[in-house]
Design an enzyme around this catalytic site. Sequence first.
Site: not given
Ligand code: FE
Length: 139
Positions: A53, A56, A101, A104, A124
């Site tokens: 991510c 984060c 995510c 976060c 996607c």
């Molecule tokens: Fe994240």
Amino acid sequence: MTTSENQYEIQKTEQEWKENLTPEQFRVLRKHGTERAGTSPLDKVYEEGTYLCAGCGQPLFSSDTKYNSGTGWPSFYQPLENAIGTNVDRSLFMTRTEVHCSRCGGHLGHVFSDGPKPTGQRYCMNGVSLEFIPDKSAN
Ligand code: FE
């Protein structure tokens, strides 16, 4: 979006996110934006490694599950365990499944059920929401 912003382990103010992300990352991750198809360098990356991510640093996808969907967005058939969460997204006159995510809450993209085996899922993803870390052992 009906998501409560308080459920995530990583909590930052709007200002803090702005300071920690590029304008495009902020637009996509925090404002549910979409990058233009074909603009992410990660769309063409197939080396072994892990996709984190960009908000984060949580690991989200393994290169083992990446494939060429032909859409112009980095696509995967399966996320890492507990890495993502989903919401129903009824924007733009469509009903889609939004993917974010789990740590976060940053918006990653959408998941569709026209992916390849073994899952039949197509995650996607906006490449700008991801950071690719190549496997050092794969050289
Ligand atoms: Fe994240």
